[in-house]
Design a protein around this motif. Structure first.
Motif, mmCIF file in Angstrom:
data_model
loop_
_atom_site.group_PDB
_atom_site.id
_atom_site.type_symbol
_atom_site.label_atom_id
_atom_site.label_comp_id
_atom_site.label_asym_id
_atom_site.label_seq_id
_atom_site.Cartn_x
_atom_site.Cartn_y
_atom_site.Cartn_z
ATOM 1 N N SER A 248 -26.341 -113.650 39.859
ATOM 2 C CA SER A 248 -25.174 -113.774 39.593
ATOM 3 C C SER A 248 -25.820 -115.913 39.053
ATOM 4 O O SER A 248 -25.381 -116.878 38.533
ATOM 5 N N ASP A 249 -26.926 -115.895 39.108
ATOM 6 C CA ASP A 249 -27.261 -117.017 38.847
ATOM 7 C C ASP A 249 -27.688 -116.724 37.346
ATOM 8 O O ASP A 249 -28.026 -115.682 36.776
ATOM 9 N N ASP A 250 -27.277 -118.610 36.383
ATOM 10 C CA ASP A 250 -27.170 -118.618 35.176
ATOM 11 C C ASP A 250 -28.477 -119.182 35.129
ATOM 12 O O ASP A 250 -28.406 -120.114 33.889
ATOM 13 N N ARG A 251 -28.969 -120.133 36.183
ATOM 14 C CA ARG A 251 -29.246 -121.094 35.752
ATOM 15 C C ARG A 251 -31.414 -120.449 34.750
ATOM 16 O O ARG A 251 -31.866 -119.616 35.077
ATOM 17 N N ASP A 252 -31.503 -121.068 33.566
ATOM 18 C CA ASP A 252 -32.753 -120.969 32.808
ATOM 19 C C ASP A 252 -32.310 -119.646 32.135
ATOM 20 O O ASP A 252 -33.357 -119.164 32.906
ATOM 21 N N SER A 253 -30.906 -119.211 32.001
ATOM 22 C CA SER A 253 -30.718 -118.299 31.224
ATOM 23 C C SER A 253 -31.295 -117.866 29.832
ATOM 24 O O SER A 253 -30.620 -118.384 29.376
ATOM 25 N N PRO A 254 -31.754 -117.360 29.678
ATOM 26 C CA PRO A 254 -32.006 -116.828 28.019
ATOM 27 C C PRO A 254 -30.916 -116.583 27.074
ATOM 28 O O PRO A 254 -30.955 -116.994 26.138
ATOM 29 N N ALA A 255 -30.308 -115.765 28.042
ATOM 30 C CA ALA A 255 -29.156 -116.128 27.541
ATOM 31 C C ALA A 255 -28.118 -116.886 26.751
ATOM 32 O O ALA A 255 -27.411 -116.874 25.855
ATOM 33 N N LEU A 256 -27.421 -117.720 28.213
ATOM 34 C CA LEU A 256 -27.177 -118.644 27.604
ATOM 35 C C LEU A 256 -28.052 -119.711 26.606
ATOM 36 O O LEU A 256 -27.053 -120.713 26.187
ATOM 37 N N ARG A 257 -29.209 -119.791 26.627
ATOM 38 C CA ARG A 257 -30.004 -121.033 25.667
ATOM 39 C C ARG A 257 -29.880 -119.832 23.992
ATOM 40 O O ARG A 257 -29.320 -120.817 23.440
ATOM 41 N N VAL A 258 -29.546 -118.837 24.209
ATOM 42 C CA VAL A 258 -29.480 -118.787 21.935
ATOM 43 C C VAL A 258 -27.539 -118.634 22.689
ATOM 44 O O VAL A 258 -27.402 -118.961 21.409
ATOM 45 N N ALA A 259 -26.410 -118.012 23.866
ATOM 46 C CA ALA A 259 -25.578 -118.712 23.402
ATOM 47 C C ALA A 259 -25.623 -119.644 22.805
ATOM 48 O O ALA A 259 -24.644 -120.357 21.546
ATOM 49 N N ASP A 260 -25.617 -120.918 23.271
ATOM 50 C CA ASP A 260 -25.604 -122.455 23.061
ATOM 51 C C ASP A 260 -26.038 -122.540 21.569
ATOM 52 O O ASP A 260 -26.082 -123.522 21.042
ATOM 53 N N ARG A 261 -27.435 -121.909 21.396
ATOM 54 C CA ARG A 261 -27.734 -122.623 20.249
ATOM 55 C C ARG A 261 -26.836 -121.688 19.148
ATOM 56 O O ARG A 261 -26.207 -122.600 17.899
ATOM 57 N N LEU A 262 -26.194 -120.723 19.426
ATOM 58 C CA LEU A 262 -25.384 -120.120 18.463
ATOM 59 C C LEU A 262 -24.592 -121.073 18.106
ATOM 60 O O LEU A 262 -23.451 -121.211 17.570
ATOM 61 N N HIS A 263 -23.782 -121.295 19.282
ATOM 62 C CA HIS A 263 -22.031 -122.124 19.683
ATOM 63 C C HIS A 263 -22.486 -123.728 17.873
ATOM 64 O O HIS A 263 -21.964 -123.613 17.883
ATOM 65 N N GLN A 264 -24.257 -124.271 18.226
ATOM 66 C CA GLN A 264 -24.282 -125.390 17.578
ATOM 67 C C GLN A 264 -24.315 -125.148 17.031
ATOM 68 O O GLN A 264 -23.549 -125.692 15.842
#
Length: 179
Positions: free
Chosen positions: A66-82
């Protein structure tokens, strides 16, 4: 990489990619990996991503946690959100953590709900549940475009292709459904 993907990569402010995605780049230059994967997703949509909805299946940095620290998926999601994308995320194990750390993203109650009216479906974490869910490939009637991008190369593409989806997997040729 096509010119369209390279242009998308440059629009993300990351310069030219260093070739195919590799785990070393993800560790040492995570922003470059996120940018490269976001560029691949914009290429899969064949258009400007602003105002589009992308379903993200997975948010943890790897399956079985359940650890989302340093998640590549969330980095990509953030970039797309931007870039103006609505990212609708579902992760059966990391959902609560992702909600706390990324409240600007939209969250779904199930993988199937995440795909509802999505312009693109992304397999972002290699969770076995996403391969085991026979309903996911049949979600074609609920999406605007039958395109799935597997950024973890964990997906069994056969049921998706049989249901009429175009399947993109990093480092592999794009596959389209057969008639």
């Amino acid at each position: 990489m096509s010119g369209q993907a390279l242009d998308a990569f440059r629009r993300l402010g990351l310069g030219a990619p260093g070739g195919r995605r590799c785990e070393a780049c993800a560790v040492h230059r995570p922003e470059a990996s996120a940018g490269y994967e976001a560029a691949c997703l914009t290429q899969a949509l064949n258009s400007d991503v602003r105002g589009r909805t992308i379903a993200f299946l997975g948010g943890a940095f790897k399956a079985g946690t359940s650890d989302d620290r340093d998640s590549p998926a969330l980095r990509v999601a953030d970039r797309l959100h931007q870039l103006g994308v609505t990212v609708r995320l579902f992760d059966p194990e990391a959902q609560d953590n992702a909600r706390r750390t990324h409240p600007h993203l939209a969250f779904a109650d199930s993988a199937l709900d995440a795909t509802h009216e999505a312009d693109l479906v992304v397999i972002a974490t290699e969770r076995p549940a996403f391969n085991a869910d026979a309903k996911l490939p049949t979600a074609a009637e609920h999406v605007t475009t039958r395109t799935v991008v597997d950024v973890r190369n964990a997906l069994d593409a056969s049921p998706w292709l049989a249901a009429g989806w175009t399947v993109h997997q990093l480092g592999r040729p794009t596959r389209t459904p057969t008639a």
